[in-house]
Design an enzyme around this catalytic site. Structure first.
Site, PDB file in Angstrom:
ATOM      1  N   HIS A 154       0.820  -1.229   0.000  1.00  0.00           N
ATOM      2  CA  HIS A 154       0.000   0.000   0.000  1.00  0.00           C
ATOM      3  C   HIS A 154       0.849   1.273   0.000  1.00  0.00           C
ATOM      4  O   HIS A 154       0.311   2.365  -0.217  1.00  0.00           O
ATOM      5  CB  HIS A 154      -0.932   0.024   1.215  1.00  0.00           C
ATOM      6  CG  HIS A 154      -1.949  -1.071   1.223  1.00  0.00           C
ATOM      7  ND1 HIS A 154      -2.897  -1.223   0.221  1.00  0.00           N
ATOM      8  CD2 HIS A 154      -2.174  -2.091   2.098  1.00  0.00           C
ATOM      9  CE1 HIS A 154      -3.642  -2.283   0.486  1.00  0.00           C
ATOM     10  NE2 HIS A 154      -3.229  -2.834   1.610  1.00  0.00           N
ATOM     11  N   ASP A 190      -2.189 -10.633  -2.501  1.00  0.00           N
ATOM     12  CA  ASP A 190      -2.748 -10.247  -1.198  1.00  0.00           C
ATOM     13  C   ASP A 190      -4.252  -9.981  -1.390  1.00  0.00           C
ATOM     14  O   ASP A 190      -4.699  -9.666  -2.495  1.00  0.00           O
ATOM     15  CB  ASP A 190      -2.043  -8.980  -0.707  1.00  0.00           C
ATOM     16  CG  ASP A 190      -2.483  -8.532   0.680  1.00  0.00           C
ATOM     17  OD1 ASP A 190      -1.804  -8.888   1.657  1.00  0.00           O
ATOM     18  OD2 ASP A 190      -3.509  -7.816   0.779  1.00  0.00           O
ATOM     19  N   HIS A 192      -5.918  -7.492  -0.485  1.00  0.00           N
ATOM     20  CA  HIS A 192      -6.165  -6.082  -0.811  1.00  0.00           C
ATOM     21  C   HIS A 192      -5.412  -5.670  -2.078  1.00  0.00           C
ATOM     22  O   HIS A 192      -4.322  -6.183  -2.352  1.00  0.00           O
ATOM     23  CB  HIS A 192      -5.704  -5.189   0.343  1.00  0.00           C
ATOM     24  CG  HIS A 192      -6.330  -5.526   1.658  1.00  0.00           C
ATOM     25  ND1 HIS A 192      -5.732  -6.383   2.572  1.00  0.00           N
ATOM     26  CD2 HIS A 192      -7.506  -5.138   2.206  1.00  0.00           C
ATOM     27  CE1 HIS A 192      -6.515  -6.501   3.635  1.00  0.00           C
ATOM     28  NE2 HIS A 192      -7.606  -5.772   3.439  1.00  0.00           N
ATOM     29  N   ASP A 279      -4.020 -13.157   3.720  1.00  0.00           N
ATOM     30  CA  ASP A 279      -5.313 -12.643   4.203  1.00  0.00           C
ATOM     31  C   ASP A 279      -6.468 -13.041   3.287  1.00  0.00           C
ATOM     32  O   ASP A 279      -7.617 -12.676   3.536  1.00  0.00           O
ATOM     33  CB  ASP A 279      -5.281 -11.127   4.457  1.00  0.00           C
ATOM     34  CG  ASP A 279      -4.563 -10.331   3.386  1.00  0.00           C
ATOM     35  OD1 ASP A 279      -4.187 -10.898   2.346  1.00  0.00           O
ATOM     36  OD2 ASP A 279      -4.397  -9.110   3.602  1.00  0.00           O
TER      37      ASP A 279
HETATM   38  C1  SP5 Z   1      -0.950  -5.291   3.728  1.00  0.00           C
HETATM   39  C2  SP5 Z   1      -2.384  -5.377   4.131  1.00  0.00           C
HETATM   40  O1  SP5 Z   1      -2.972  -6.453   4.090  1.00  0.00           O
HETATM   41  N1  SP5 Z   1      -2.959  -4.261   4.562  1.00  0.00           N
HETATM   42  C3  SP5 Z   1      -4.329  -4.266   4.928  1.00  0.00           C
HETATM   43  C4  SP5 Z   1      -4.796  -2.951   5.389  1.00  0.00           C
HETATM   44  C5  SP5 Z   1      -6.255  -2.972   5.640  1.00  0.00           C
HETATM   45  N2  SP5 Z   1      -6.624  -1.887   6.485  1.00  0.00           N
HETATM   46  C6  SP5 Z   1      -7.995  -1.494   6.419  1.00  0.00           C
HETATM   47  C7  SP5 Z   1      -8.878  -2.333   7.246  1.00  0.00           C
HETATM   48  C8  SP5 Z   1      -8.588  -2.119   8.693  1.00  0.00           C
HETATM   49  C9  SP5 Z   1      -9.260  -3.150   9.516  1.00  0.00           C
HETATM   50  N3  SP5 Z   1      -8.627  -3.187  10.781  1.00  0.00           N
HETATM   51  C10 SP5 Z   1      -9.220  -4.069  11.717  1.00  0.00           C
HETATM   52  C11 SP5 Z   1      -8.421  -4.088  12.981  1.00  0.00           C
HETATM   53  C12 SP5 Z   1      -9.069  -4.962  13.999  1.00  0.00           C
HETATM   54  N4  SP5 Z   1      -8.445  -4.803  15.258  1.00  0.00           N
HETATM   55 ZN    ZN Z   2      -3.936  -7.381   2.624  1.00  0.00          ZN
END
Ligand code: SP5
Ligand code: ZN
Length: 334
Positions: A154, A190, A192, A279
């Site tokens: 990102h 990934d 995302h 993920d």
């Molecule tokens: C590298 C990668 O997989 N980055 C992913 C970034 C996603 N961030 C946005 C979603 C945030 C959700 N966070 C949840 C935290 C729960 N404690």
């Molecule tokens: Zn990711």
């Protein structure tokens, strides 16, 4: 296969991310590294190739800001980790970035990527791990794995976001180019979209970027990764986006990967960089695909079957207890 990681990558330990209207525990925990290490054998510490290969991708002022902001934040008496709250989204004139909030907001795309005094070293050594893996593959190894953490895809030339600070896959691809590999492809699997990688190579025809990811209509990073984004100028046609819906299982993911590998084959790379995220696993706490642990062996074998020298760079994957198994399953496919 040689595997690289550095102990300082574990030092970065933000407490919370600002998300869904409040602070929630940070998802990219350092325990991710320990579990991946435990599942893999023969891990090496990368040598220090210095700043030059990082500065071939990232702005010097941005790298300095990543190092300075946490100290400025502490000096300003802020109690928590450094999180930006004001972003120069609207067209701006020259800014004074002397206030830490302005310096950070100008170099960040979200509020889920806190900086600590240990973030720079963790990101720096994650890039060094990617560089060591690249050197191994440029030197003749068929494949190598960079156990990078924090992740990278990102992060853009001058901004952090999505738990990423330095774009290790981009640093690896550029290092391969600078070592004489004329055409490099990046396959990003990934969950995302890798908006930073896409952004860095958007106008370049020498680095092909293909990504399979959750539809940005429903998932972070929202603004990038739609199917009609194909690159521009000299890079027109050298970006391929394959968004998929929630619930995607191995069959649909494999079909998309076959499409991406066909496009990469037409491009004809001398080296492939894989941005690998676990993920996409069915139990991931922040994602909504349904791959299983054995799925990764299948996907990796199909990539390996293409025969390109391959650098694998770790990205996301937040089901900590399953992460080691999922990474080991992917590497087994090679
Ligand atoms: C590298 C990668 O997989 N980055 C992913 C970034 C996603 N961030 C946005 C979603 C945030 C959700 N966070 C949840 C935290 C729960 N404690
Ligand atoms: Zn990711």
């Amino acid at each position: 296969m040689r595997i690289f990681t550095h102990p300082l990558q574990a030092a970065h330990r933000p407490r919370d991310e600002f998300h869904n209207g409040g602070l929630t525990p940070y998802a990219d925990v350092p325990e991710r590294l320990a579990l991946m290490r435990a599942a893999l054998g023969g891990i090496e510490t990368p040598p220090d190739a210095g700043m030059a290969p990082i500065l071939a991708v990232h702005d010097a002022a941005y790298c300095q800001a990543l190092q300075d902001v946490p100290h400025l934040w502490c000096a300003a008496g802020r109690p928590g980790d450094a999180i930006p709250y004001a972003f120069p989204v609207a067209r701006r004139r020259a800014l004074s970035l002397s206030r830490v909030d302005a310096l950070l907001g100008a170099h960040a795309m979200d509020t889920v990527t806190p900086l600590t005094v240990d973030s720079w070293a963790a990101a720096y050594w994650s890039s060094q791990s990617a560089l060591a893996a690249t050197a191994a593959v440029v030197g003749g190894d068929r494949s190598a794995f960079a156990l990078s953490r924090p992740p990278g895809h990102h992060a853009g030339r001058d901004y952090c976001g999505g738990y990423c600070h330095l774009n290790h896959a981009a640093v690896a691809a550029q290092a391969a180019r600078d070592a004489g590999v004329a055409r490099v492809a990046i396959l990003d699997i990934d969950y995302h979209h890798g908006n930073g990688t896409q952004d860095i190579f958007w106008e370049r025809g020498d680095v092909f970027y293909a990504s399979i990811h959750a539809d940005p209509a429903t998932d972070f990073p929202f603004y990038w990764g739609h199917a009609d984004e194909v690159g521009a100028d000299g890079g027109a046609g050298a970006t391929l986006n394959l968004p998929l819906p929630h619930g995607t299982t191995l069959d649909a993911f494999r079909a998309a990967q076959a499409t991406a590998l066909d496009a990469i084959a037409r491009f004809g790379p001398g080296l492939l960089v894989v941005s690998f995220g676990a993920d996409t696993w069915e139990g991931d706490p922040i994602s909504r695909f349904a791959l299983t642990t054995p799925s990764y062996t299948t996907l990796a074998a199909e990539i390996a079957g293409c025969g390109w020298p391959t650098v694998i760079v770790m990205e996301g994957g937040y089901a900590v207890e399953a992460l080691g198994h999922n990474v080991a399953s992917f590497l087994a496919g090679f």
